[in-house]
Design a protein around this motif. Structure first.
Motif, PDB file in Angstrom:
ATOM      1  N   UNK A  47       0.814  -1.217   0.000  1.00 57.75           N
ATOM      2  CA  UNK A  47       0.000   0.000   0.000  1.00 57.75           C
ATOM      3  C   UNK A  47       0.852   1.273   0.000  1.00 57.75           C
ATOM      4  N   UNK A  48       2.013   1.245   0.636  1.00 59.37           N
ATOM      5  CA  UNK A  48       2.868   2.427   0.675  1.00 59.37           C
ATOM      6  C   UNK A  48       3.239   2.920  -0.715  1.00 59.37           C
ATOM      7  N   UNK A  49       3.847   2.054  -1.533  1.00 60.14           N
ATOM      8  CA  UNK A  49       4.174   2.490  -2.888  1.00 60.14           C
ATOM      9  C   UNK A  49       2.944   2.909  -3.710  1.00 60.14           C
ATOM     10  N   UNK A  50       1.831   2.191  -3.537  1.00 60.80           N
ATOM     11  CA  UNK A  50       0.637   2.528  -4.328  1.00 60.80           C
ATOM     12  C   UNK A  50       0.123   3.921  -3.973  1.00 60.80           C
ATOM     13  N   UNK A  51       0.026   4.209  -2.671  1.00 60.73           N
ATOM     14  CA  UNK A  51      -0.465   5.524  -2.265  1.00 60.73           C
ATOM     15  C   UNK A  51       0.539   6.615  -2.638  1.00 60.73           C
ATOM     16  N   UNK A  52       1.836   6.285  -2.580  1.00 59.19           N
ATOM     17  CA  UNK A  52       2.838   7.278  -2.992  1.00 59.19           C
ATOM     18  C   UNK A  52       2.720   7.579  -4.480  1.00 59.19           C
ATOM     19  N   UNK A  53       2.472   6.535  -5.258  1.00 56.73           N
ATOM     20  CA  UNK A  53       2.280   6.770  -6.693  1.00 56.73           C
ATOM     21  C   UNK A  53       1.070   7.672  -6.927  1.00 56.73           C
ATOM     22  N   UNK A  54       0.039   7.503  -6.102  1.00 55.84           N
ATOM     23  CA  UNK A  54      -1.126   8.376  -6.258  1.00 55.84           C
ATOM     24  C   UNK A  54      -0.726   9.831  -6.024  1.00 55.84           C
ATOM     25  N   UNK A  55       0.093  10.062  -5.008  1.00 58.80           N
ATOM     26  CA  UNK A  55       0.490  11.436  -4.705  1.00 58.80           C
ATOM     27  C   UNK A  55       1.315  12.031  -5.841  1.00 58.80           C
ATOM     28  N   UNK A  56       2.340  11.290  -6.270  1.00 62.04           N
ATOM     29  CA  UNK A  56       3.250  11.912  -7.249  1.00 62.04           C
ATOM     30  C   UNK A  56       2.652  11.989  -8.652  1.00 62.04           C
ATOM     31  N   UNK A  57       1.783  11.036  -9.015  1.00 61.95           N
ATOM     32  CA  UNK A  57       1.245  11.102 -10.382  1.00 61.95           C
ATOM     33  C   UNK A  57      -0.080  11.852 -10.460  1.00 61.95           C
ATOM     34  N   UNK A  58      -0.809  11.966  -9.346  1.00 62.09           N
ATOM     35  CA  UNK A  58      -2.143  12.576  -9.436  1.00 62.09           C
ATOM     36  C   UNK A  58      -2.298  13.837  -8.603  1.00 62.09           C
ATOM     37  N   UNK A  59      -2.000  13.762  -7.306  1.00 65.63           N
ATOM     38  CA  UNK A  59      -2.303  14.898  -6.438  1.00 65.63           C
ATOM     39  C   UNK A  59      -1.546  16.156  -6.848  1.00 65.63           C
ATOM     40  N   UNK A  60      -0.271  15.992  -7.169  1.00 68.07           N
ATOM     41  CA  UNK A  60       0.499  17.174  -7.573  1.00 68.07           C
ATOM     42  C   UNK A  60      -0.055  17.768  -8.867  1.00 68.07           C
ATOM     43  N   UNK A  61      -0.427  16.884  -9.783  1.00 65.50           N
ATOM     44  CA  UNK A  61      -0.960  17.333 -11.067  1.00 65.50           C
ATOM     45  C   UNK A  61      -2.238  18.144 -10.844  1.00 65.50           C
ATOM     46  N   UNK A  62      -3.148  17.571 -10.049  1.00 65.81           N
ATOM     47  CA  UNK A  62      -4.410  18.264  -9.762  1.00 65.81           C
ATOM     48  C   UNK A  62      -4.153  19.609  -9.104  1.00 65.81           C
ATOM     49  N   UNK A  63      -3.327  19.584  -8.054  1.00 67.21           N
ATOM     50  CA  UNK A  63      -3.147  20.781  -7.242  1.00 67.21           C
ATOM     51  C   UNK A  63      -2.496  21.894  -8.046  1.00 67.21           C
ATOM     52  N   UNK A  64      -1.455  21.558  -8.800  1.00 66.61           N
ATOM     53  CA  UNK A  64      -0.730  22.594  -9.541  1.00 66.61           C
ATOM     54  C   UNK A  64      -1.610  23.199 -10.631  1.00 66.61           C
ATOM     55  N   UNK A  65      -2.268  22.351 -11.397  1.00 68.42           N
ATOM     56  CA  UNK A  65      -3.042  22.877 -12.515  1.00 68.42           C
ATOM     57  C   UNK A  65      -4.386  23.448 -12.064  1.00 68.42           C
ATOM     58  N   UNK A  66      -4.863  23.037 -10.887  1.00 64.85           N
ATOM     59  CA  UNK A  66      -6.081  23.648 -10.366  1.00 64.85           C
ATOM     60  C   UNK A  66      -5.863  25.137 -10.118  1.00 64.85           C
ATOM     61  N   UNK A  67      -4.677  25.484  -9.598  1.00 63.61           N
ATOM     62  CA  UNK A  67      -4.351  26.890  -9.392  1.00 63.61           C
ATOM     63  C   UNK A  67      -4.465  27.670 -10.696  1.00 63.61           C
ATOM     64  N   UNK A  68      -3.926  27.086 -11.766  1.00 68.10           N
ATOM     65  CA  UNK A  68      -3.970  27.763 -13.068  1.00 68.10           C
ATOM     66  C   UNK A  68      -5.409  27.806 -13.590  1.00 68.10           C
ATOM     67  N   UNK A  69      -6.157  26.721 -13.385  1.00 75.23           N
ATOM     68  CA  UNK A  69      -7.548  26.679 -13.857  1.00 75.23           C
ATOM     69  C   UNK A  69      -8.394  27.742 -13.156  1.00 75.23           C
ATOM     70  N   UNK A  70      -8.204  27.880 -11.843  1.00 71.40           N
ATOM     71  CA  UNK A  70      -9.060  28.790 -11.077  1.00 71.40           C
ATOM     72  C   UNK A  70      -8.610  30.242 -11.170  1.00 71.40           C
ATOM     73  N   UNK A  71      -7.309  30.460 -11.124  1.00 78.81           N
ATOM     74  CA  UNK A  71      -6.821  31.823 -10.995  1.00 78.81           C
ATOM     75  C   UNK A  71      -6.094  32.329 -12.235  1.00 78.81           C
ATOM     76  N   UNK A  72      -5.865  31.431 -13.200  1.00 74.34           N
ATOM     77  CA  UNK A  72      -4.990  31.808 -14.305  1.00 74.34           C
ATOM     78  C   UNK A  72      -5.719  32.212 -15.580  1.00 74.34           C
ATOM     79  N   UNK A  73      -7.063  32.306 -15.500  1.00 77.00           N
ATOM     80  CA  UNK A  73      -7.838  32.560 -16.717  1.00 77.00           C
ATOM     81  C   UNK A  73      -7.297  33.746 -17.517  1.00 77.00           C
ATOM     82  N   UNK A  74      -6.846  34.794 -16.809  1.00 81.23           N
ATOM     83  CA  UNK A  74      -6.368  35.980 -17.514  1.00 81.23           C
ATOM     84  C   UNK A  74      -4.850  36.079 -17.522  1.00 81.23           C
TER      85      UNK A  74
END
Lengths: 332, 473
Positions: free
Chosen positions: B93-120
Motif C-alpha cells: 500500500x505504501x508504494x501505491x499511495x505514494x504513486x497516487x500522490x506523485x502522479x495525481x495529487x500534484x498534477x491536480x493541485x498545480x493545474x487547479x491553481x492555473x484553472x481557477x486563478x490563471x484565466x487571464x
C-alpha cells in the motif's frame, strides 16, 4: 550494491524540507492574519498564496505516503504516538483549507469567522508540527516495533517550545514572502514585522540549543564529539539571520525570503545531523524502519521519473503567478 | 463506561471515508465536464460554453476544496487508528499511495491553481490544457485508490513473511481480480453523478428562465450521458457481482439475503435478515431470479451466508438493504434517461414541466447510490481488512485507548459538521445566485485576451446576483 534505504532517506528528507519551506510560508501568512493592518490587506495576503497552497500542502501527503512506502515503521510508530496531536494538525489544516474558498464566498459579516478559521487553523497546524519536532528529539517508547507510551508523551515543555519556535519560524517565512509578493501598506507592515519575528525565532533557537543536549544524551555526544563540522550548520543559520536583517534594512524584496529559507535549511540539516541515523529515536535506525527492498525499488523507479516533472510544472505555476499581488485582483 | 477502540475506529473510518467519498465521485465527473466545456469554447468561441465553464468551475472549486481536506484526514487515519495494518501491508500500500500522490495529487493541485486563478494570466490554450490536466489527475487518482481498495478485497501477488506482506508480483497485485470491475463501476458512477448534478441544476435554471441557451445545452448533454451510462452501469454492476460471487461469496450471499446454499435461489425484494437466528423474517421474493442473475442459469447454485462461521459473517442487514437502495436508485436513473429521450423525441425536452421539477430532486440520488454501494461492498467484506489475510482486530493500533478514539471521533464529527454544513450552504448560495454573463468572446487566443467580465467575481453578497429572468413561480 546500491543502498536503496539511503536513497530513500535522502528523498524523504527532501520531501520534508520541501513541505516545510512551501507550506511554511502559506501557513505563515495565516499565522500573521490577525495582525494584518486591515481587511483589504487580508484579501491581498490570501490572494498571494491562494493559487499555490494546495500544491504546497501536497508535499505533506507525499511525506506521509512516502514514509509508509519506504519507512513504514516511522509511520506506524509516530502516528499512534502523536495521535491527539495529529488530530489537532488535521483539524487545523481542514479549517484553513476550506477558508480559502469559503472566505471569499461569505457575506461581509461572516467573513471574519473564516479569517479566524484561516488564522487559527494555520497557527494550530504549525504549532502541532513544531511539537512533532520536539517529540522526535525526545524519542518514543517502543516495544516489538509498536508504540507503547501514553497518549500525552509528546506534550512536554520542551516540545511546546519547539512548537512555538516553528510558529514564529513560519510567521517569518510568511512575512518575508509578503515582502516579496506585495507592495504599499502590506509590504511596509511586513518589513516592520520581520525583525521582530526574527528576534523571536533566534531567542527560541538559543534556548533550544542549550536545552536539547540536556533532553537527549545522544545529541549531546554527537555535538561534543570530534565531529566539529556539525558546528558549521548553526553558524550557517546565524549567517542567514544576519543576511535577513541586512536585506530588510536595505529594503531588498526577494533576499529576505531567500535568506529565511536558508535559515530553515541549515536548522533542518542541523537537526538531521544531530539524530542521524535514528528515525524512530532512541531505538530504531532508518535501516530498522525500512520497507522491503522490492517495494523501495518499485517506488523509486516512479519517483525518479516523476518528481522532476512535478518540480517542473510546480515551478511553472509559480512563474505564472509571479509578480506582485494587487488589491482587488486575483480571485476567480 | 468502557469504550471499544476497535469499534470506534471502524465507525471513525466509515464516517471519514463516507464524507470524503461523495466529493471525488462528484469532482471526477465534473472535472471532465469542465475540460469538455473549455474545449468546446476554445473550438467554437460560443460564449454559452464559457458561461457554463465559469459557473461549474466555481462549484468545482468548493467541492474540490472539501474533498482535499477530507482526503488528507484519510491518509493519516491508516497510521493513527490502524497502525498494525499499515505496518503489515506497507510493502504494497505504501508504494501505491505514494504513486497516487506523485502522479495525481500534484498534477491536480498545480493545474487547479492555473484553472481557477490563471484565466487571464495564461493563453486560452494553456488554460484549456490546465483543465485537461486537472481532469486527468482526478482519473489517475481514482486509478491508484481503486487499486488499493480492490486489492484489499481480492488480494493477489503477495505473501506473508515475518508478519509483513511482501509483494511477489506487482502486476498481479495491481491488476488484482476485482480491480477492472471496481474501477469501471466507479468511473461510470462519477460521470453519472456529475451528469445528474449538472442536469438538475440546468433544469432548475430553465424553470426560472435563467441563461436559457447555455442551460439547454447543458441539460441536453447530461441527458445523453444518463441515457447511455445508466443502463451501462447496470451491466457493469452485473459483471462486478459475478466477480464478487467468485472471490467473496459470503458478501454476495449477504447481498441476496441467502442463508443456506441452494440451487434456484429467489431474488428477495423484501426481507428482515436476522443474524442471531441465521435466517430471514418476512421474505418476499421472485423464485429463481437470483440464480438467473448471478449464474445465468435458473438452477444455478448460490452460496449461503452460513458457509462462513457466524463470527466471519458480515453485518447482513446493512449489506442486504444498502445493496437494494443502490440498485433501486440505479433503475430510477435509467428511467430518467428514458424519460428524457421520450421528451426529446417529442421535441419537448426544454419545455418546463414535471420532468424539470423532478430532475433537481434527483441531484441527491447518485450520492445516495454511491454511499449505499460503498456500504454494501465495505460492510460485506467484514471482518476482513485484507480479505482472508488481515482482520479488523489484527489491524487496529495497539496503543489506542477507548477514550482517545472517542475524543477524536467526536472531534472529527464536530469539525466536519461545521465545515460541511458551511460548504453545503455556500454551494447552495452559489447555485441560487445564478450564472454570470460573459461577453461574446473573440476566438483569438492571445496571451492576455481582454474580457472585461472575466474577473468573474464571487456570487452572492459581493456581486449583485446575476439577472434571473422569467417568473419564479
Amino acid at each position: 550494491m546500491i543502498d536503496f534505504t539511503m536513497i530513500w532517506a535522502v528523498i524523504i528528507a527532501f520531501g520534508v524540507i520541501m513541505y516545510v519551506l512551501m507550506d511554511g510560508f502559506d501557513l505563515g501568512v495565516g499565522i500573521l492574519y490577525p495582525f494584518a493592518p486591515d481587511e483589504e490587506s487580508r484579501d491581498v495576503m490570501m490572494n498571494s498564496v491562494a493559487p499555490v497552497w494546495d500544491g504546497n500542502e501536497t508535499w505533506l501527503v507525499l511525506g506521509g505516503a512516502g514514509l509508509l512506502g519506504a519507512f513504514p515503521l516511522v509511520y506506524s510508530v509516530l502516528l499512534p504516538a502523536l495521535y491527539l496531536g495529529v488530530f489537532l494538525l488535521l483539524a487545523g489544516l481542514i479549517f484553513r483549507g476550506v477558508a480559502f474558498e469559503f472566505r471569499f464566498k461569505a457575506s461581509p459579516e461572516k467573513k471574519g469567522w473564516w479569517s479566524a478559521a484561516f488564522a487559527g487553523g494555520s497557527t494550530v497546524a504549525a504549532l502541532a508540527q513544531g511539537i512533532v519536532v520536539g517529540a522526535y528529539i525526545q524519542g518514543f517508547q517502543t516495544e516489538n516495533l509498536t508504540y507503547v507510551g501514553g497518549a500525552f508523551d509528546w506534550l512536554t515543555p520542551f516540545s511546546v517550545l519547539t512548537g512555538i519556535g516553528l510558529v514564529l519560524g513560519y510567521a517569518l517565512l510568511g512575512s518575508t514572502w509578503l515582502i516579496m509578493k506585495t507592495e504599499g501598506p502590506v509590504q511596509d507592515w511586513a518589513y516592520r514585522l520581520t525583525p521582530k519575528l526574527l528576534g523571536g525565532v533566534l531567542g527560541v533557537f538559543l534556548i533550544i540549543s542549550f536545552w536539547t543536549p540536556l533532553v537527549d544524551e545522544f545529541v549531546r555526544d554527537r555535538w561534543f564529539s570530534n565531529l566539529f563540522s556539525i558546528w558549521l550548520l548553526p553558524a550557517g543559520a546565524l549567517g542567514c539571520a544576519w543576511l535577513i536583517m541586512r536585506s530588510v534594512r536595505n529594503r531588498s524584496e526577494g533576499l529576505p525570503f531567500v535568506a529565511t529559507m536558508g535559515l530553515f535549511i541549515f536548522t533542518y540539516l542541523g537537526l538531521l545531523a544531530s539524530k542521524w541515523p535514528y528515525v524512530v529515536p532512541p531505538d530504531y535506525t532508518l535501516y530498522d524502519a525500512a520497507s522491503a527492498r522490492e517495494s523501495q525499488m518499485f517506488l523509486l523507479i516512479g519517483v525518479l521519473f516523476v518528481i522532476p516533472v512535478v518540480l517542473a510544472y510546480t515551478a511553472w505555476t509559480y512563474w505564472v503567478f509571479r509578480g506582485k499581488v494587487r488589491p482587488g485582483e486575483g480571485y476567480h | 463506561m468502557e469504550f471499544d477502540p476497535l469499534l470506534l475506529s471502524r465507525i471513525q473510518f466509515a464516517f471519514v471515508v463516507s464524507f470524503h467519498a461523495i466529493f471525488p465521485v462528484f469532482t471526477i465527473g465534473l472535472a471532465s465536464y469542465i475540460a469538455l466545456l473549455e474545449g468546446l469554447h476554445f473550438k467554437t468561441g460560443n460564449p454559452a460554453w464559457a458561461q457554463l465553464s465559469r459557473f461549474w468551475t466555481k462549484v468545482f472549486a468548493v467541492a474540490f476544496g472539501m474533498g482535499v481536506v477530507s482526503g488528507i484526514v484519510m491518509s493519516f487515519q491508516f497510521g493513527t487508528n490502524w497502525s498494525n495494518f499499515a505496518q503489515m501491508s506497507a510493502n504494497f500500500l505504501g508504494p501505491i499511495l505514494s504513486y497516487e500522490v506523485v502522479t495525481a495529487f500534484f498534477l491536480e493541485a498545480a493545474f487547479l491553481g492555473v484553472l481557477l486563478f490563471g484565466r487571464d494570466k495564461v493563453p486560452r490554450g494553456t488554460h484549456l490544457f490546465a483543465a485537461i490536466m486537472v481532469a486527468l489527475g482526478t482519473f489517475i487518482s481514482s486509478f491508484w485508490i481503486l487499486v488499493a481498495n480492490s486489492w484489499m478485497h481480492t488480494p493477489a501477488g503477495v505473501e506473508f513473511q515475518d508478519g509483513m506482506l511482501h509483494v511477489r508480483s506487482w502486476a498481479e497485485a495491481i491488476f488484482n481480480p476485482s480491480f477492472p470491475y471496481r474501477f469501471t463501476h466507479m468511473a461510470v458512477a462519477s460521470f453519472l453523478t456529475g451528469s445528474f448534478v449538472v442536469a438538475g441544476v440546468s433544469a432548475w435554471y430553465l424553470l426560472k428562465g435563467h441563461m436559457v441557451e447555455a442551460n439547454r445545452k447543458a441539460l441536453s448533454m447530461c441527458l445523453w450521458m444518463i441515457l447511455f451510462l445508466a443502463p451501462a452501469q447496470a451491466v457493469i454492476g452485473d459483471f462486478h457481482g459475478i466477480n464478487t460471487l467468485e472471490y467473496q461469496p459470503t458478501k454476495v450471499a449477504a447481498m441476496e439475503g441467502n442463508w443456506e446454499t441452494q440451487a434456484g435461489a429467489p431474488l428477495l425484494l423484501f426481507a428482515l435478515p436476522d443474524k442471531a437466528a441465521q435466517e430471514n423474517r418476512f421474505e418476499i421474493g421472485i423464485p429463481k431470479l437470483a440464480s438467473i442473475i448471478l449464474t445465468h442459469e435458473a438452477d444455478g447454485v448460490v452460496p449461503g451466508i452460513t458457509e462462513a462461521a457466524p463470527e466471519d459473517q458480515p453485518p447482513v442487514s446493512i449489506v442486504f438493504w444498502s445493496f437494494r437502495i443502490m440498485v433501486g436508485i440505479g433503475f430510477l436513473m435509467i428511467a430518467f434517461g428514458i424519460w428524457g429521450l421520450v421528451l426529446r423525441l417529442r421535441g419537448r425536452l426544454y419545455e418546463p414541466g414535471r420532468f424539470h421539477r423532478l430532475l433537481p430532486l434527483m441531484i441527491a440520488a447518485p450520492f445516495v447510490a454511491v454511499l449505499a454501494g460503498w456500504f454494501t461492498t465495505e460492510s460485506g467484506r467484514a471482518p476482513w481488512l485484507v480479505y482472508g489475510m488481515i482482520n479488523f482486530s489484527e489491524g487496529v493500533t495497539p496503543s489506542l485507548t477507548g477514550w482517545m478514539a472517542v475524543l477524536s471521533l467526536v472531534g472529527y464529527m464536530s469539525v466536519y459538521a461545521v465545515v460541511y454544513a458551511s460548504g453545503g450552504y455556500y454551494l447552495w448560495r452559489l447555485v441560487k445566485g445564478g450564472m454570470t454573463d460573459v461577453e461574446p468572446a473573440s476566438t483569438e487566443s492571445g496571451a492576455h485576451p481582454k474580457r472585461p467580465l472575466s474577473a468573474g467575481g464571487p456570487i452572492g453578497d459581493h456581486a449583485p446576483a446575476a439577472p434571473v429572468r422569467g417568473d419564479w413561480t
